[in-house]
Design an enzyme around this catalytic site. Sequence first.
Site, short mmCIF file in Angstrom:
data_model
loop_
_atom_site.label_atom_id
_atom_site.label_comp_id
_atom_site.label_asym_id
_atom_site.label_seq_id
_atom_site.Cartn_x
_atom_site.Cartn_y
_atom_site.Cartn_z
N CYS A 1 0.69 -1.28 -0.09
CA CYS A 1 0.09 0.08 0.30
C CYS A 1 0.82 1.28 0.17
O CYS A 1 0.26 2.38 0.16
CB CYS A 1 -0.87 0.16 1.11
SG CYS A 1 -0.30 0.18 2.74
N GLY B 1 0.53 2.90 -5.83
CA GLY B 1 -0.23 2.16 -6.91
C GLY B 1 -1.71 1.84 -6.28
O GLY B 1 -2.19 2.48 -5.46
N ILE B 2 -2.09 0.56 -6.62
CA ILE B 2 -3.53 0.04 -6.44
C ILE B 2 -3.51 -0.14 -4.79
O ILE B 2 -4.85 0.22 -4.34
CB ILE B 2 -3.55 -1.31 -7.14
CG1 ILE B 2 -3.63 -1.20 -8.69
CG2 ILE B 2 -5.05 -1.78 -6.59
CD1 ILE B 2 -3.58 -2.41 -9.37
N ASP C 1 4.48 -2.95 3.82
CA ASP C 1 4.95 -2.87 2.47
C ASP C 1 6.67 -2.54 2.89
O ASP C 1 7.16 -2.87 4.05
CB ASP C 1 4.69 -1.55 1.95
CG ASP C 1 4.94 -1.45 0.33
OD1 ASP C 1 6.24 -1.87 -0.08
OD2 ASP C 1 4.04 -1.38 -0.46
N ASP D 1 9.91 -7.21 4.15
CA ASP D 1 10.22 -7.82 2.83
C ASP D 1 9.39 -9.06 2.40
O ASP D 1 9.92 -10.25 3.07
CB ASP D 1 11.70 -7.93 2.53
CG ASP D 1 12.09 -8.43 1.26
OD1 ASP D 1 11.28 -8.68 0.35
OD2 ASP D 1 13.27 -8.36 0.91
N LEU D 2 8.50 -8.99 1.73
CA LEU D 2 7.69 -10.20 1.34
C LEU D 2 8.15 -11.54 0.44
O LEU D 2 7.65 -12.21 0.14
CB LEU D 2 6.33 -9.93 1.02
CG LEU D 2 5.64 -8.96 1.92
CD1 LEU D 2 4.09 -8.52 1.33
CD2 LEU D 2 5.34 -9.74 3.16
N GLY E 1 3.18 -6.74 -5.07
CA GLY E 1 3.56 -7.38 -6.45
C GLY E 1 4.62 -6.86 -6.99
O GLY E 1 4.99 -5.62 -6.84
N TYR F 1 5.15 -13.71 -14.32
CA TYR F 1 4.35 -12.70 -13.89
C TYR F 1 2.81 -13.54 -14.13
O TYR F 1 2.14 -13.59 -13.13
CB TYR F 1 4.40 -11.44 -14.65
CG TYR F 1 3.34 -10.66 -14.09
CD1 TYR F 1 3.56 -10.05 -12.91
CD2 TYR F 1 2.15 -10.27 -14.74
CE1 TYR F 1 2.82 -9.00 -12.36
CE2 TYR F 1 1.31 -9.55 -14.23
CZ TYR F 1 1.47 -8.82 -13.01
OH TYR F 1 0.54 -7.87 -12.50
N LYS G 1 0.53 -14.95 -11.34
CA LYS G 1 -1.13 -14.57 -10.98
C LYS G 1 -2.12 -15.72 -11.24
O LYS G 1 -2.86 -15.77 -10.57
CB LYS G 1 -1.17 -13.46 -12.25
CG LYS G 1 -0.36 -12.22 -11.81
CD LYS G 1 -0.80 -11.89 -10.23
CE LYS G 1 0.03 -10.58 -10.15
NZ LYS G 1 -0.08 -9.93 -8.75
P1 NAD Z 1 3.32 -0.77 -7.55
O1 NAD Z 1 4.44 -1.15 -7.94
O2 NAD Z 1 2.68 0.54 -7.54
O3 NAD Z 1 2.91 -1.43 -6.06
C1 NAD Z 1 3.21 -2.44 -5.61
C2 NAD Z 1 3.43 -2.40 -4.16
O4 NAD Z 1 4.18 -3.67 -3.76
C3 NAD Z 1 4.64 -1.39 -3.83
O5 NAD Z 1 4.26 -0.55 -2.94
C4 NAD Z 1 5.91 -2.06 -3.63
O6 NAD Z 1 6.71 -1.37 -2.58
C5 NAD Z 1 5.29 -3.40 -2.89
N1 NAD Z 1 6.20 -4.48 -2.91
C6 NAD Z 1 7.15 -4.85 -3.93
N2 NAD Z 1 7.86 -5.93 -3.35
C7 NAD Z 1 7.82 -5.71 -2.24
C8 NAD Z 1 8.27 -6.92 -1.37
N3 NAD Z 1 9.31 -7.40 -1.42
N4 NAD Z 1 7.82 -6.67 -0.05
C9 NAD Z 1 6.93 -5.92 0.31
N5 NAD Z 1 6.41 -5.20 -0.58
C10 NAD Z 1 6.55 -5.12 -1.69
O7 NAD Z 1 2.20 -1.61 -8.55
P2 NAD Z 1 0.64 -1.91 -8.65
O8 NAD Z 1 0.35 -1.74 -10.08
O9 NAD Z 1 0.00 -1.06 -7.82
O10 NAD Z 1 0.56 -3.32 -8.16
C11 NAD Z 1 -0.31 -3.74 -7.14
C12 NAD Z 1 -0.66 -5.23 -7.72
O11 NAD Z 1 -1.63 -5.11 -8.73
C13 NAD Z 1 0.35 -6.06 -7.75
O12 NAD Z 1 0.12 -7.61 -7.24
C14 NAD Z 1 0.20 -6.29 -9.52
O13 NAD Z 1 0.90 -7.35 -10.12
C15 NAD Z 1 -1.32 -6.23 -9.59
N6 NAD Z 1 -1.54 -5.55 -11.08
C16 NAD Z 1 -1.25 -4.54 -11.42
C17 NAD Z 1 -1.44 -4.25 -12.93
C18 NAD Z 1 -1.04 -2.97 -13.51
O14 NAD Z 1 -1.35 -2.73 -14.59
N7 NAD Z 1 -0.57 -1.93 -12.66
C19 NAD Z 1 -2.17 -5.14 -13.54
C20 NAD Z 1 -2.60 -6.35 -13.06
C21 NAD Z 1 -2.08 -6.51 -11.95
#
Ligand code: NAD
Length: 256
Positions: free
Chosen positions: A9, A12-13, A32, A41-42, A71, A154, A158
């Site tokens: 959090c 992004g989403i 996060d 760190d996940l 993710g 990827y 998913k």
């Molecule tokens: P984003 O990069 O904005 O957010 C991802 C978050 O995950 C970040 O805050 C990051 O710090 C955190 N993160 C990454 N590695 C980590 C770790 N090792 N430990 C803890 N936290 C960690 O990306 P987003 O687009 O908001 O992605 C959110 C989810 O939506 C993801 O699972 C992504 O695969 C999925 N998704 C995104 C899209 C897209 O187009 N953006 C499409 C389909 C699915």
Amino acid sequence: MGTFAISGCATGIGAATRKRIEADGHRVIGIDLRDVEVAADLSTADGRARAIDETLEACGGTLDGTVLCAGLGGHIGKNALVASVNYFGVVELLDAFLPALSKGSDPSAVAICSNSAQLVPDAVETPLVQAMLAGDETEACRVAEEECTGQLVYMLSKNAVGTAIRRRAAQWGEAGVRLNAVAPGPIQTPLLQGGLDTPGIGDAIREFKVPVGRWGSPEEVGEVIAFLMGPHGGFVHGSIWYVDGGADALTRSDSF
Ligand code: NAD
């Protein structure tokens, strides 16, 4: 008001979902890498264990909801890392939070899948998805590094998340906790931007057809997640909701 744990959090989403859920008056425990209540760190078993322990301590052992958004995109060139975060960083937290969720008020959980999860034929039969579903992180990371491209890791990670959600529907339903996933299409976040900036991947994303003619915003996904988490989504369980401007319908119109 409830207590929700949301991973990923910081941006992004996940950040949009946090804002939306807080606007409803709920308390959010963010998980996060940094800038949140639980920094962990996940990608590692130790990091996940710390995330679980600290979250359960912060919520006092009772959660009303969780959203697992953390993710990584397949463009980053670290396939094992993508496999660990995208699958084990989701499913291990879900399973560990179930007892706390079962004590919550009208509890529910949402994981983030992807509309790309269905693009690989017979994905569930692949060695990577099989290793993930078996909980074998060492083998999953080996297959991801030695046998897959980043984009394939990827998509398969998913697919494994979606399968894991659906396989848990019976157990979670009995525990009184609803469990669903959203499957976004291209959403304007740092993750998508990273793909757009990567040679060989950026053009594929730009050419990917979305019937509504645009990419989505993180807030649009956050709204759907808030619906699924809330009382109006009370009979939705074991479902995967596409939030992708029609892209899945375009690629798989006869398969649903
Ligand atoms: P984003 O990069 O904005 O957010 C991802 C978050 O995950 C970040 O805050 C990051 O710090 C955190 N993160 C990454 N590695 C980590 C770790 N090792 N430990 C803890 N936290 C960690 O990306 P987003 O687009 O908001 O992605 C959110 C989810 O939506 C993801 O699972 C992504 O695969 C999925 N998704 C995104 C899209 C897209 O187009 N953006 C499409 C389909 C699915």
